[in-house]
Design a protein around this motif. Structure first.
Motif, PDB file in Angstrom:
ATOM      1  N   THR A  18      -5.617  -1.631   1.041  1.00 22.38           N
ATOM      2  CA  THR A  18      -6.690  -0.667   1.303  1.00 22.38           C
ATOM      3  C   THR A  18      -6.117   0.729   1.531  1.00 22.38           C
ATOM      4  O   THR A  18      -6.657   1.727   1.050  1.00 22.38           O
ATOM      5  CB  THR A  18      -7.497  -1.101   2.542  1.00 22.38           C
ATOM      6  OG1 THR A  18      -8.056  -2.390   2.314  1.00 22.38           O
ATOM      7  CG2 THR A  18      -8.621  -0.111   2.830  1.00 22.38           C
ATOM      8  N   TYR A  51     -11.563  -0.041  -4.363  1.00 20.16           N
ATOM      9  CA  TYR A  51     -11.420   0.204  -2.923  1.00 20.16           C
ATOM     10  C   TYR A  51     -12.448  -0.620  -2.143  1.00 20.16           C
ATOM     11  O   TYR A  51     -12.125  -1.238  -1.119  1.00 20.16           O
ATOM     12  CB  TYR A  51     -11.594   1.690  -2.632  1.00 20.16           C
ATOM     13  CG  TYR A  51     -11.513   2.038  -1.167  1.00 20.16           C
ATOM     14  CD1 TYR A  51     -10.282   2.154  -0.529  1.00 20.16           C
ATOM     15  CD2 TYR A  51     -12.669   2.254  -0.414  1.00 20.16           C
ATOM     16  CE1 TYR A  51     -10.197   2.468   0.820  1.00 20.16           C
ATOM     17  CE2 TYR A  51     -12.595   2.564   0.926  1.00 20.16           C
ATOM     18  CZ  TYR A  51     -11.362   2.671   1.540  1.00 20.16           C
ATOM     19  OH  TYR A  51     -11.293   2.970   2.873  1.00 20.16           O
ATOM     20  N   LEU A  67     -11.716  -3.594   0.555  1.00 23.86           N
ATOM     21  CA  LEU A  67     -12.307  -3.509   1.887  1.00 23.86           C
ATOM     22  C   LEU A  67     -13.164  -4.744   2.170  1.00 23.86           C
ATOM     23  O   LEU A  67     -13.153  -5.293   3.280  1.00 23.86           O
ATOM     24  CB  LEU A  67     -13.149  -2.233   1.997  1.00 23.86           C
ATOM     25  CG  LEU A  67     -13.552  -1.781   3.400  1.00 23.86           C
ATOM     26  CD1 LEU A  67     -12.322  -1.472   4.238  1.00 23.86           C
ATOM     27  CD2 LEU A  67     -14.454  -0.553   3.320  1.00 23.86           C
TER      28      LEU A  67
END
Length: 321
Positions: free
Chosen positions: A145, A162, A166
């Motif tokens: 991340t 991303y 996450l």
């Protein structure tokens, strides 16, 4: 008639190229980390008979696929326009985002079915292995991340990757909790419950990617932009009599484009009006690429007359009286 196409300065293009190279290195590092851990997680998940770990590994597989697609799309998008591809191949990025979103949804359906089946008839699960593997996964996802978070997240692919990493981070937290519950209480259904949490997160990410990429393919205005208000702002520029054929779309992530036909009142400098409109688009709407067809309004035309073009596309915007 004064026709002008806004262009991006060469300095901006050079800076963007440097940024793309940095993004590639960051994504490649995150990809290597994810693939290495994913392989180990599959082995442990099979040995521990944990669907939660296998669902996490499946999600990580989609993460790895999204990063690979992003890297391929970035390379293809860097090619200059040629032949019939007048925009180049910049929308390959959006195609990969759609493929990634669809894969997430298909995996969510399969894992959701398996999770419900295991809730009805839970098999024995090695809670200690699940807990230990999930804790390592949390560390791996924190690093991944951080790597992808440093890249340019205005790109739909990078932003999608991303979000996936996450999501994996949250999923590993849920899996770690399930592993602890199974280890200390023997409640094996916690594995299926954790899987359903992962499924919900996968479905949310997949729907978001499909929605955002569909907006670009359907040439909708960038999210959050009121095209009616934009048309009124352009029509309110000094010397403008009318704005029509106003189109605002996105070529690829972070690249909005606009075209419009503008009528200027007699006696006004059409070049000055055009420059003012470009400044407004650039500073207030972040539109660097605009094509404005600027004509002088016929002297006999009344403010409330029929549109200048016989087949005008879209609403007509005139200055407030």
């Amino acid at each position: 008639m004064c026709l002008y196409i806004g262009r991006v300065a060469g300095e901006h293009q050079h800076t963007h190229a440097v940024s793309v190279n940095a993004d590639r290195r960051l994504l490649t590092a995150a990809l290597c980390l994810i693939v290495a851990y994913m392989a180990g997680e599959v082995v442990v998940g099979v040995f521990a008979s944990s669907l939660a770990l296998l669902s996490d590994a499946a999600h990580m597989l989609t993460d790895a696929a999204s990063i690979v697609l992003a890297l391929i799309a970035m390379r293809l998008a860097a090619r200059p326009p040629r032949g019939s591809f007048t925009y180049g191949l910049r929308r390959v990025e959006i195609l990969s985002a759609q493929a990634n979103g669809l894969t997430l949804l298909l995996l969510a359906v399969w894992l959701g079915y398996e999770a419900v089946r295991r809730l009805i008839e839970p098999p024995p699960v090695a809670g200690g292995l699940v807990l230990g593997t999930a804790l390592v996964g949390i560390v791996v996802n924190l690093v991944a991340t951080w790597l992808i978070g440093r890249a340019n997240r205005t790109s739909l692919n990078i932003r999608g990757a991303y979000q996936h990493i996450l999501t994996d981070l949250f999923a590993f937290v849920a899996t770690a909790v399930a592993g602890a519950v199974m280890l200390f209480t023997g409640f094996d259904r916690a594995d299926g419950i954790a899987t359903l949490v992962v499924v919900a997160l996968m479905a949310k990410a997949g729907i978001g990617l499909l929605r955002d990429s569909a907006r670009i393919f359907l040439e909708a205005a960038p999210a959050g932009t009121d095209t009616g208000a934009l048309g009124e702002r352009l029509a309110g520029c000094d010397g403008v009599a009318e704005v029509h054929d106003l189109h605002l779309w996105t070529i690829t992530s972070g690249e909005p484009a606009l075209s419009a036909h503008v009528l200027v009142r007699p006696g006004y400098d059409c070049h000055r009006v055009r420059r003012e409109m470009e400044r407004l688009l650039r500073e207030e709407y972040q539109v660097d690429h605009s094509t404005l067809q600027v004509d002088h309004q016929p002297a006999a035309a009344a403010p409330a007359a029929e549109p200048y073009c016989e087949r005008s596309h879209g609403p007509v915007h005139r200055p407030a009286r």
